[in-house]
Design a protein around this motif. Structure first.
Motif, PDB file in Angstrom:
ATOM      1  N   PRO A  41       0.701 -13.026   6.206  1.00 12.97           N
ATOM      2  CA  PRO A  41       2.013 -13.668   6.327  1.00 12.97           C
ATOM      3  C   PRO A  41       2.964 -13.231   5.223  1.00 12.97           C
ATOM      4  O   PRO A  41       2.611 -13.248   4.043  1.00 12.97           O
ATOM      5  CB  PRO A  41       1.675 -15.154   6.225  1.00 12.97           C
ATOM      6  CG  PRO A  41       0.272 -15.254   6.693  1.00 12.97           C
ATOM      7  CD  PRO A  41      -0.394 -13.998   6.227  1.00 12.97           C
ATOM      8  N   GLY A  42       4.159 -12.831   5.632  1.00 10.74           N
ATOM      9  CA  GLY A  42       5.171 -12.442   4.671  1.00 10.74           C
ATOM     10  C   GLY A  42       4.998 -11.067   4.058  1.00 10.74           C
ATOM     11  O   GLY A  42       5.756 -10.681   3.167  1.00 10.74           O
ATOM     12  N   LYS A  43       4.002 -10.323   4.535  1.00 13.32           N
ATOM     13  CA  LYS A  43       3.744  -8.997   3.982  1.00 13.32           C
ATOM     14  C   LYS A  43       3.842  -7.946   5.075  1.00 13.32           C
ATOM     15  O   LYS A  43       3.765  -8.240   6.264  1.00 13.32           O
ATOM     16  CB  LYS A  43       2.358  -8.951   3.329  1.00 13.32           C
ATOM     17  CG  LYS A  43       2.218  -9.853   2.115  1.00 13.32           C
ATOM     18  CD  LYS A  43       0.885  -9.635   1.444  1.00 13.32           C
ATOM     19  CE  LYS A  43       0.761 -10.477   0.167  1.00 13.32           C
ATOM     20  NZ  LYS A  43      -0.547 -10.242  -0.521  1.00 13.32           N
ATOM     21  N   GLU A  44       3.999  -6.701   4.627  1.00 15.93           N
ATOM     22  CA  GLU A  44       4.047  -5.597   5.580  1.00 15.93           C
ATOM     23  C   GLU A  44       2.637  -5.273   6.077  1.00 15.93           C
ATOM     24  O   GLU A  44       1.643  -5.570   5.419  1.00 15.93           O
ATOM     25  CB  GLU A  44       4.658  -4.364   4.916  1.00 15.93           C
ATOM     26  CG  GLU A  44       6.130  -4.520   4.569  1.00 15.93           C
ATOM     27  CD  GLU A  44       6.738  -3.231   4.078  1.00 15.93           C
ATOM     28  OE1 GLU A  44       7.970  -3.196   3.890  1.00 15.93           O
ATOM     29  OE2 GLU A  44       5.992  -2.245   3.888  1.00 15.93           O
ATOM     30  N   ARG A  45       2.589  -4.642   7.234  1.00 17.51           N
ATOM     31  CA  ARG A  45       1.314  -4.190   7.768  1.00 17.51           C
ATOM     32  C   ARG A  45       0.753  -3.102   6.855  1.00 17.51           C
ATOM     33  O   ARG A  45       1.468  -2.189   6.455  1.00 17.51           O
ATOM     34  CB  ARG A  45       1.504  -3.659   9.185  1.00 17.51           C
ATOM     35  CG  ARG A  45       0.211  -3.418   9.930  1.00 17.51           C
ATOM     36  CD  ARG A  45       0.479  -3.187  11.412  1.00 17.51           C
ATOM     37  NE  ARG A  45       1.101  -4.358  12.031  1.00 17.51           N
ATOM     38  CZ  ARG A  45       1.297  -4.480  13.338  1.00 17.51           C
ATOM     39  NH1 ARG A  45       0.905  -3.505  14.166  1.00 17.51           N
ATOM     40  NH2 ARG A  45       1.870  -5.555  13.832  1.00 17.51           N
ATOM     41  N   GLU A  46      -0.533  -3.216   6.539  1.00 21.09           N
ATOM     42  CA  GLU A  46      -1.126  -2.260   5.610  1.00 21.09           C
ATOM     43  C   GLU A  46      -2.384  -1.622   6.197  1.00 21.09           C
ATOM     44  O   GLU A  46      -3.097  -2.223   7.005  1.00 21.09           O
ATOM     45  CB  GLU A  46      -1.476  -2.927   4.271  1.00 21.09           C
ATOM     46  CG  GLU A  46      -2.563  -3.976   4.339  1.00 21.09           C
ATOM     47  CD  GLU A  46      -2.980  -4.467   2.960  1.00 21.09           C
ATOM     48  OE1 GLU A  46      -2.444  -4.003   1.935  1.00 21.09           O
ATOM     49  OE2 GLU A  46      -3.890  -5.326   2.911  1.00 21.09           O
ATOM     50  N   PHE A  47      -2.621  -0.416   5.750  1.00 17.86           N
ATOM     51  CA  PHE A  47      -3.779   0.358   6.181  1.00 17.86           C
ATOM     52  C   PHE A  47      -5.052  -0.249   5.622  1.00 17.86           C
ATOM     53  O   PHE A  47      -5.096  -0.678   4.466  1.00 17.86           O
ATOM     54  CB  PHE A  47      -3.626   1.793   5.688  1.00 17.86           C
ATOM     55  CG  PHE A  47      -4.877   2.614   5.769  1.00 17.86           C
ATOM     56  CD1 PHE A  47      -5.592   2.910   4.627  1.00 17.86           C
ATOM     57  CD2 PHE A  47      -5.345   3.073   6.991  1.00 17.86           C
ATOM     58  CE1 PHE A  47      -6.746   3.663   4.675  1.00 17.86           C
ATOM     59  CE2 PHE A  47      -6.495   3.830   7.053  1.00 17.86           C
ATOM     60  CZ  PHE A  47      -7.204   4.120   5.902  1.00 17.86           C
ATOM     61  N   VAL A  48      -6.108  -0.251   6.459  1.00 15.16           N
ATOM     62  CA  VAL A  48      -7.423  -0.724   6.032  1.00 15.16           C
ATOM     63  C   VAL A  48      -8.443   0.411   6.088  1.00 15.16           C
ATOM     64  O   VAL A  48      -9.089   0.719   5.097  1.00 15.16           O
ATOM     65  CB  VAL A  48      -7.895  -1.901   6.909  1.00 15.16           C
ATOM     66  CG1 VAL A  48      -9.324  -2.296   6.535  1.00 15.16           C
ATOM     67  CG2 VAL A  48      -6.951  -3.088   6.777  1.00 15.16           C
ATOM     68  N   ALA A  49      -8.593   1.031   7.267  1.00 15.08           N
ATOM     69  CA  ALA A  49      -9.600   2.071   7.435  1.00 15.08           C
ATOM     70  C   ALA A  49      -9.257   2.913   8.647  1.00 15.08           C
ATOM     71  O   ALA A  49      -8.570   2.455   9.562  1.00 15.08           O
ATOM     72  CB  ALA A  49     -10.991   1.457   7.615  1.00 15.08           C
TER      73      ALA A  49
END
Length: 123
Positions: A41-49
């Motif tokens: 919530p409130g954050k940008e989509r980020e790479f995981v794997a």
């Protein structure tokens, strides 16, 4: 019509484990690199794997190295994310995504996306 369907999310205590799965349909799965991303919530989509079309190459975000493992089964058109030693900072909606051939850490380079599955880690 291409569809990516995630499952396996839920509520888990810190230190626990979850296994996410993503089933793909409507595309030649073995031609596609697959990725997992997350958005809190409130954050940008980020790479995981991410994992290459053959499964021979994988790459992880520094924040999840050693705790999360991506794998795929081309015979079943599935990609999985085994998540161990979870902590509250891992709480997010997790998305699987597909792009042709080459792996990438950039969300903008992925063509197809699932609807996401919620992972909540309590302290």
């Amino acid at each position: 019509q291409v569809q990516l369907a995630e499952s396996g999310g839920g509520l888990v205590q810190a230190g626990g484990s979850l296994r996410l799965s993503c089933v793909a349909s409507g595309l030649p799965f073995s031609d596609y690199a697959m990725g997992w991303f997350r958005q809190a919530p409130g954050k940008e989509r980020e790479f995981v794997a991410t994992i290459s079309w053959s499964g021979g190459r994988t790459y992880y975000a520094d924040s999840v190295k050693g705790r999360l493992t991506i794998s795929r089964d081309n015979a079943k058109n599935t990609v999985a994310l085994q998540m161990n030693s979870l902590n509250p900072e891992d709480t997010a909606v997790y998305y699987c995504a597909a792009r042709r051939v080459l792996i990438s850490t950039a969300p903008s380079e992925y063509t197809y996306w699932g609807q996401g599955t919620q992972v909540t880690v309590s302290s």
